[in-house]
Design a protein around this motif. Sequence first.
Motif, mmCIF file in Angstrom:
data_model
loop_
_atom_site.group_PDB
_atom_site.id
_atom_site.type_symbol
_atom_site.label_atom_id
_atom_site.label_comp_id
_atom_site.label_asym_id
_atom_site.label_seq_id
_atom_site.Cartn_x
_atom_site.Cartn_y
_atom_site.Cartn_z
ATOM 1 N N ASP A 126 3.143 9.261 -2.667
ATOM 2 C CA ASP A 126 3.025 8.031 -3.734
ATOM 3 C C ASP A 126 2.693 6.893 -3.165
ATOM 4 O O ASP A 126 2.656 5.441 -3.347
ATOM 5 C CB ASP A 126 4.180 7.736 -3.965
ATOM 6 C CG ASP A 126 5.434 8.207 -3.520
ATOM 7 O OD1 ASP A 126 5.593 8.083 -2.809
ATOM 8 O OD2 ASP A 126 6.179 8.307 -4.257
ATOM 9 N N SER B 243 -2.464 3.384 -8.874
ATOM 10 C CA SER B 243 -1.687 4.395 -8.478
ATOM 11 C C SER B 243 -0.475 3.634 -8.635
ATOM 12 O O SER B 243 0.431 3.764 -8.448
ATOM 13 C CB SER B 243 -2.274 4.969 -7.452
ATOM 14 O OG SER B 243 -1.545 4.451 -6.497
ATOM 15 N N TYR B 244 -0.133 1.785 -8.767
ATOM 16 C CA TYR B 244 0.410 1.140 -7.855
ATOM 17 C C TYR B 244 0.524 -0.360 -8.851
ATOM 18 O O TYR B 244 -0.312 -0.874 -9.215
ATOM 19 C CB TYR B 244 0.698 0.958 -6.363
ATOM 20 C CG TYR B 244 -0.579 0.578 -6.151
ATOM 21 C CD1 TYR B 244 -0.438 -1.418 -6.284
ATOM 22 C CD2 TYR B 244 -1.569 0.629 -5.502
ATOM 23 C CE1 TYR B 244 -1.282 -2.311 -5.354
ATOM 24 C CE2 TYR B 244 -3.047 -0.339 -5.260
ATOM 25 C CZ TYR B 244 -3.048 -1.508 -4.964
ATOM 26 O OH TYR B 244 -3.639 -1.720 -4.375
ATOM 27 N N SER C 219 5.129 2.088 -6.687
ATOM 28 C CA SER C 219 4.098 2.789 -7.483
ATOM 29 C C SER C 219 4.045 3.820 -9.022
ATOM 30 O O SER C 219 5.752 3.585 -9.090
ATOM 31 C CB SER C 219 4.529 4.837 -6.289
ATOM 32 O OG SER C 219 3.952 5.987 -7.094
ATOM 33 N N ASP D 76 -5.989 3.556 -4.272
ATOM 34 C CA ASP D 76 -6.228 4.294 -5.314
ATOM 35 C C ASP D 76 -5.541 2.100 -6.471
ATOM 36 O O ASP D 76 -4.852 2.653 -7.056
ATOM 37 C CB ASP D 76 -6.235 4.799 -6.524
ATOM 38 C CG ASP D 76 -6.266 5.413 -7.909
ATOM 39 O OD1 ASP D 76 -6.980 4.232 -8.162
ATOM 40 O OD2 ASP D 76 -6.027 6.041 -8.088
ATOM 41 N N LYS E 227 3.742 5.976 -10.188
ATOM 42 C CA LYS E 227 4.051 7.924 -9.798
ATOM 43 C C LYS E 227 5.125 8.322 -9.711
ATOM 44 O O LYS E 227 6.366 8.891 -10.577
ATOM 45 C CB LYS E 227 3.262 8.817 -8.856
ATOM 46 C CG LYS E 227 2.831 9.707 -9.266
ATOM 47 C CD LYS E 227 2.453 10.826 -7.807
ATOM 48 C CE LYS E 227 0.897 10.645 -7.631
ATOM 49 N NZ LYS E 227 0.587 11.120 -6.916
#
Length: 388
Positions: A308, A316-317, A334, A313, A336
Motif C-alpha cells: 500500500d 491509490s491514496y 492509503s 498511482d 487500500k
Amino acid sequence: MNFEFFSPVSDLILAHNELLSSQALGKKIKIHSSQNGFPELEGVDIAIFGVLENRNDVNYIGESFDLNEIRKTFYSLYPGSWNTQLADLGDIEKGETVEDTYFALKSTVASLIKQNIIPIIIGGTQDLTYANYRAYDNIMPMVNIVNVDCKFDLGDSTKPMKNDSFVGKIILDEPYNLFNYATVGYQTYFNSQEEKDLMESLYFESYRLGSVSKDIALVEPAMRDANIVSVDLNAVMGSELSLKQKFSPNGLDGKEICAIARYAGISNKVSSFGIYEYKPSKDDEMTSMLVSQMLWYFIEGVNCRVNDDDFSDENSYQKFITLVDSQELVFYKSNKTGRWWIEIPFLAEVNNKLKRHTLLPCMHQDYIDACSNIVPDRWYKAFQKNCV
C-alpha cells in the motif's frame, strides 16, 4: 548457504511430531532432520532457526540450553489460512568463540535475505541482534531496528559486548548503517538517565510501557518502518512466563506481545525477526507456548502483508497538506489500507544516505495533531537526523 553451521532438529521432537494431527503446523513445515538432511529452500518464504549462544549473558555461569520445548509447542499449533511455506533449519550451535557464532548467524541471515526468505531467529542472548544487524552491511545502506525491551541496551561501548550493551556497538562500529533505533515497552527504572539523554540526543524513538499498554497501535508505524525486529522476553511481565524466565512483575502481557509480533509481520519492510533471552525450565510450558504464539502471530502478519506504499498511482491514496509553525507538512493516506505516511523534506545541501526515506509511516493521530499546530514527534526526530 553454509549448511555445516546447523545441527538438525532432535529425533525426540520429530517422533513427537509424528503423533500430531495431519493439519498441525509440524506436518506442514520443511524440517532439517538427521534422517532427511537439510531442507530444500526453493519456495520457502520464512525460515525458523535457533542460535544456542548465551556466553555474553552478564549472568552467564556456563549453562547450556535447547529449544525442544518451543518446537514441541509450535509444531502442535494449527496454521491460519496461510500461503507461506515454512522451514525449520535446526540450530546454530555455539562456535569455538562467540565471534564464530556471530559469523555463522551473520552469513546465514544475509544468505536468506538475498533469497527473499525471512529469517526468524530464536536465540539465547540478545547481543545476537548485533550479528543480525551486520548481515545487512552489503544488502542496504541504512537499517532501522526496533527493540521490544524493558531496557535500551545502549551500555558502555568501550567495554566488551554483553546482552545488555549491544546497541552501543551497533551505533559506534563501522560501517555506520543504523538510521533509526526504537525501543518498545521500556520501563524507566531499568534505564539510567545517561541512557535516556543519549536516546534523546541521537533522536532515537522510545515508547514507554504505559503508553504501549494504553494504545498498542502506537507501535505500528515504528514496526512499519523497521528492517530488524528484536524481542527480549524480559519485556514480558513475570506472571505470563515460567519460573526461570520471570524477570519483572511489570511488562507487556501475552496479548500485547503477540499483537506486536503481528505488527512486525504485517510490515512490508521487516526482513528479519528475532526472539531472545529464552531460558527453559522444568515447568516450561508457559514460556514455550508464548514464544510459539508470538511466532504464529508474526507468520500470520506476513500472510496479511499488503503493498500500500506505492504512491505513483494518484488513485491509490489521498494527500493532505497542513501548516505547522510555517512548516508545510504533507501526509498521505492509503485508500487500500487506511494507513498514513508523512513526507520528510529533502535538504539538498546535506550529503546523507536518506534518499529512500522520503516517506515516514505515521498515525492518523499525527495528522490530527498537525492540524492543531503540534509537530509529530516521529517527523521531528527523522527531520533532525536528516539534518545531521
